[in-house]
Design a protein around this motif. Structure first.
Motif, short mmCIF file in Angstrom:
data_model
loop_
_atom_site.label_atom_id
_atom_site.label_comp_id
_atom_site.label_asym_id
_atom_site.label_seq_id
_atom_site.Cartn_x
_atom_site.Cartn_y
_atom_site.Cartn_z
N TYR A 118 0.82 -1.22 0.00
CA TYR A 118 0.00 0.00 0.00
C TYR A 118 0.85 1.27 0.00
O TYR A 118 0.61 2.22 0.74
CB TYR A 118 -1.03 -0.06 1.16
N TYR A 151 12.91 -3.33 -4.68
CA TYR A 151 11.55 -3.91 -4.62
C TYR A 151 11.66 -5.42 -4.34
O TYR A 151 12.25 -6.15 -5.12
CB TYR A 151 10.83 -3.64 -5.96
N TYR A 183 -2.37 4.68 -2.63
CA TYR A 183 -2.49 3.37 -3.26
C TYR A 183 -3.93 2.86 -3.22
O TYR A 183 -4.54 2.74 -2.15
CB TYR A 183 -1.57 2.36 -2.55
N SER A 220 1.75 -13.27 -2.24
CA SER A 220 2.00 -13.23 -3.69
C SER A 220 3.03 -14.28 -4.06
O SER A 220 4.13 -14.30 -3.49
CB SER A 220 2.54 -11.86 -4.12
N ASN A 224 5.77 -8.61 -9.02
CA ASN A 224 5.27 -7.82 -10.15
C ASN A 224 6.46 -7.49 -11.05
O ASN A 224 7.47 -6.94 -10.56
CB ASN A 224 4.59 -6.54 -9.66
N ASP A 261 -4.73 -13.15 -14.38
CA ASP A 261 -6.19 -13.05 -14.48
C ASP A 261 -6.60 -13.13 -15.95
O ASP A 261 -7.47 -13.91 -16.35
CB ASP A 261 -6.60 -11.70 -13.86
N LYS A 266 -7.54 -17.63 -12.86
CA LYS A 266 -8.26 -17.40 -11.59
C LYS A 266 -9.11 -18.61 -11.24
O LYS A 266 -9.95 -19.03 -12.05
CB LYS A 266 -9.17 -16.18 -11.77
N GLN A 279 -7.59 -13.25 -5.77
CA GLN A 279 -6.29 -12.62 -5.97
C GLN A 279 -5.39 -13.65 -6.66
O GLN A 279 -4.73 -14.45 -6.01
CB GLN A 279 -5.76 -12.18 -4.60
N GLU A 316 8.37 -14.81 -6.05
CA GLU A 316 8.73 -14.07 -4.83
C GLU A 316 8.97 -15.06 -3.69
O GLU A 316 9.87 -14.90 -2.86
CB GLU A 316 7.60 -13.11 -4.44
N1 EPU Z 1 -5.68 -7.37 -10.55
C1 EPU Z 1 -6.39 -8.02 -11.53
N2 EPU Z 1 -7.20 -9.06 -11.15
C2 EPU Z 1 -7.33 -9.43 -9.85
C3 EPU Z 1 -6.59 -8.78 -8.87
C4 EPU Z 1 -5.77 -7.74 -9.25
O1 EPU Z 1 -6.32 -7.68 -12.71
O2 EPU Z 1 -8.08 -10.37 -9.60
C5 EPU Z 1 -4.81 -6.26 -10.96
C6 EPU Z 1 -5.54 -4.92 -10.85
O3 EPU Z 1 -5.12 -4.12 -11.93
C7 EPU Z 1 -5.01 -4.36 -9.55
C8 EPU Z 1 -3.59 -4.86 -9.57
O4 EPU Z 1 -3.68 -6.18 -10.12
O5 EPU Z 1 -5.06 -2.96 -9.51
C9 EPU Z 1 -2.86 -4.87 -8.23
O6 EPU Z 1 -3.56 -5.69 -7.31
P1 EPU Z 1 -3.33 -5.53 -5.74
O7 EPU Z 1 -3.55 -4.12 -5.33
O8 EPU Z 1 -4.12 -6.59 -5.07
O9 EPU Z 1 -1.78 -5.76 -5.55
P2 EPU Z 1 -0.74 -6.81 -6.16
O10 EPU Z 1 0.12 -6.10 -7.13
O11 EPU Z 1 -1.39 -8.05 -6.64
C10 EPU Z 1 1.08 -6.21 -4.41
C11 EPU Z 1 2.04 -6.96 -3.52
C12 EPU Z 1 1.33 -7.44 -2.27
C13 EPU Z 1 0.82 -6.21 -1.51
C14 EPU Z 1 -0.13 -5.43 -2.43
C15 EPU Z 1 -0.55 -4.12 -1.80
C16 EPU Z 1 3.75 -7.93 -4.92
C17 EPU Z 1 4.29 -9.16 -5.54
N3 EPU Z 1 2.61 -8.08 -4.24
O12 EPU Z 1 0.10 -7.13 -4.84
O13 EPU Z 1 2.28 -8.10 -1.44
O14 EPU Z 1 0.16 -6.58 -0.33
O15 EPU Z 1 0.53 -5.11 -3.67
O16 EPU Z 1 0.53 -3.25 -1.81
O17 EPU Z 1 4.34 -6.86 -5.02
C18 EPU Z 1 3.27 -10.24 -1.04
O18 EPU Z 1 4.34 -9.72 -1.38
O19 EPU Z 1 3.19 -11.42 -0.64
C19 EPU Z 1 2.06 -9.44 -1.09
C20 EPU Z 1 0.85 -9.92 -0.79
#
Ligand code: EPU
Ligand code: FAD
Length: 328
Positions: A118, A151, A183, A220, A224, A261, A266, A279, A316
């Motif tokens: 976030y 990162y 965020y 995750s 990313n 996705d 999914k 997720q 990761e």
């Molecule tokens: N999205 C989709 N489909 C989905 C879910 C997400 O298309 O079903 C896309 C959307 O565009 C969304 C974007 O993915 O805006 C990002 O999704 P989300 O905000 O859930 O974050 P994330 O990129 O999937 C990252 C971190 C998480 C962290 C969150 C919040 C990494 C690898 N993961 O997830 O960290 O909690 O942001 O900051 O950077 C972890 O490292 O284990 C982890 C959970």
């Protein structure tokens, strides 16, 4: 043989030859049988099969807080729980860590991949990381800069990987607080205080991410990916909706969840492993999965993403085979 099932959140029924708990006494290090694996709370580690060596579990507890004119300095033992530390700070009006609420795991592991969520990353607060070198049992420390944070990255995942045990983390938290609420859904909060951000982050996480106490997972599964501006521009021709976050002048970060996705993974199940229906970046174990199934589904996702988008997804999660770290 020692069961690792309850020692890692993915919950595979695997074992290690030896298990040693360490608090503040490192004398036990003399008795280890190699290979070694240092473990905190196991929320970013998956033991794919029985581990043919010693797992060292960090249990050291304790923290001190010093107040200075402009900041608080917290020295925290590696075995403390990260979220409990965030709660402690909130209760004591030390604000800054609220965006990192509810991230599972120990304080000692937090610098390893520079935990982030976030819009905030741990490295914004790290002053120093103290560690013991396994080969010599000598104590050392690194400054923030020397930790080479990036990162989901640090020197502890590179040059020092497998060589050290982090014993304490020193955090410096400025008294001058500024909300970080750009965020995602946090942007809906208008001029929030730290407690509102803390509560919102917890609510979002509880809604989106599976609870490891209910279903095995390690957060995750993939990072990313970073993509060059040129590559991103060509991808946008085919997928105009593909989102991105700016990183620097040359590259952007693409959400791996979107790629996975988009390819229809999914909810996909392979044996006891599933690509999470809310997720897709999270893979889960329904309690009956195994390492071979996890690798198969993860490789299928990785290959399809690579073939479709020419993007390589890097895991990761730390994957551990019988001799130590394995790659996907
Ligand atoms: N999205 C989709 N489909 C989905 C879910 C997400 O298309 O079903 C896309 C959307 O565009 C969304 C974007 O993915 O805006 C990002 O999704 P989300 O905000 O859930 O974050 P994330 O990129 O999937 C990252 C971190 C998480 C962290 C969150 C919040 C990494 C690898 N993961 O997830 O960290 O909690 O942001 O900051 O950077 C972890 O490292 O284990 C982890 C959970
Ligand atoms: P472990 O899994 O025990 O270990 C992780 C790595 O650190 C391993 O390489 C291990 O060898 C090493 N290690 C652990 N302790 C030490 C030590 N004292 N000295 C040396 N090496 C050590 N991460 C994020 O960044 N952001 C998130 O939002 C996030 N969300 C998550 C959500 C869920 C539901 C889950 C299950 C995980 C999530 N994660 C997230 C990943 C995880 O929480 C972090 O990586 C956390 O820091 C792992 O802590 P741990 O104590 O469980 O580490």
């Amino acid at each position: 043989m020692h069961s690792l099932k309850s020692l890692h959140t993915f919950g595979f029924s695997t074992h290690s030859k030896k298990l040693i708990s360490i608090d503040n006494d490192f004398a036990a290090l003399k008795d280890v049988e190699t290979p070694l694996w240092v473990l905190g709370e196991g929320s970013n580690c998956v033991f794919l099969e029985d581990f043919d060596g010693t797992v060292i579990k960090l249990e050291s507890k304790g923290k001190t807080v010093k107040e200075f004119d402009d900041y608080y300095q917290l020295t925290v033992s590696a075995g403390e729980n990260w979220h409990q530390l965030v709660c402690f700070c909130m209760q004591n009006n030390i604000f800054g860590l609220e965006n990192l609420a509810l991230i599972p795991g120990s304080v000692g592991a937090a610098p390893i991949q520079n935990i982030g969520a976030y819009g905030v990353e741990l490295n914004q607060f790290v002053k120093q990381v103290m560690f013991t070198e396994i080969a010599t049992a000598k104590q050392h420390s690194l400054t923030n800069e020397e930790c080479q944070f990036g990162y989901r990255d640090s020197i502890f995942k590179r040059h020092l990987a497998g060589k050290v045990i982090i014993t304490q983390v020193v955090l410096q938290i400025p008294k001058r607080w500024q909300a970080c609420n750009h965020y995602g859904e946090l942007a809906n909060l208008k001029q929030p205080n730290a407690e509102q951000i803390f509560n919102k982050v917890i609510a979002i996480r509880q809604e989106k991410l599976p609870d490891p106490n209910e279903i095995g997972n390690a957060g995750s599964f993939f990072k990313n990916p970073l993509v060059s501006n040129k590559h991103f521009a060509s991808l946008q021709c085919d997928w105009p909706d593909l989102p991105c976050y700016s990183v620097d002048h040359n590259s952007v970060k693409v959400p791996a969840a979107w790629l996975i996705d988009h390819l229809g993974f999914k909810g996909k199940q392979l044996g006891g492993i599933q690509c999470h229906p809310n997720q897709p970046l999270v893979l889960t174990n329904n309690g009956h999965g195994n390492g071979a199934e996890l690798l198969e589904l993860a490789r299928e996702i990785q290959t399809k993403v690579e073939n479709t988008f020419s993007i390589h997804l890097e895991n990761e999660v730390r994957l551990i085979g019988n001799k130590g770290l394995v790659s996907l």
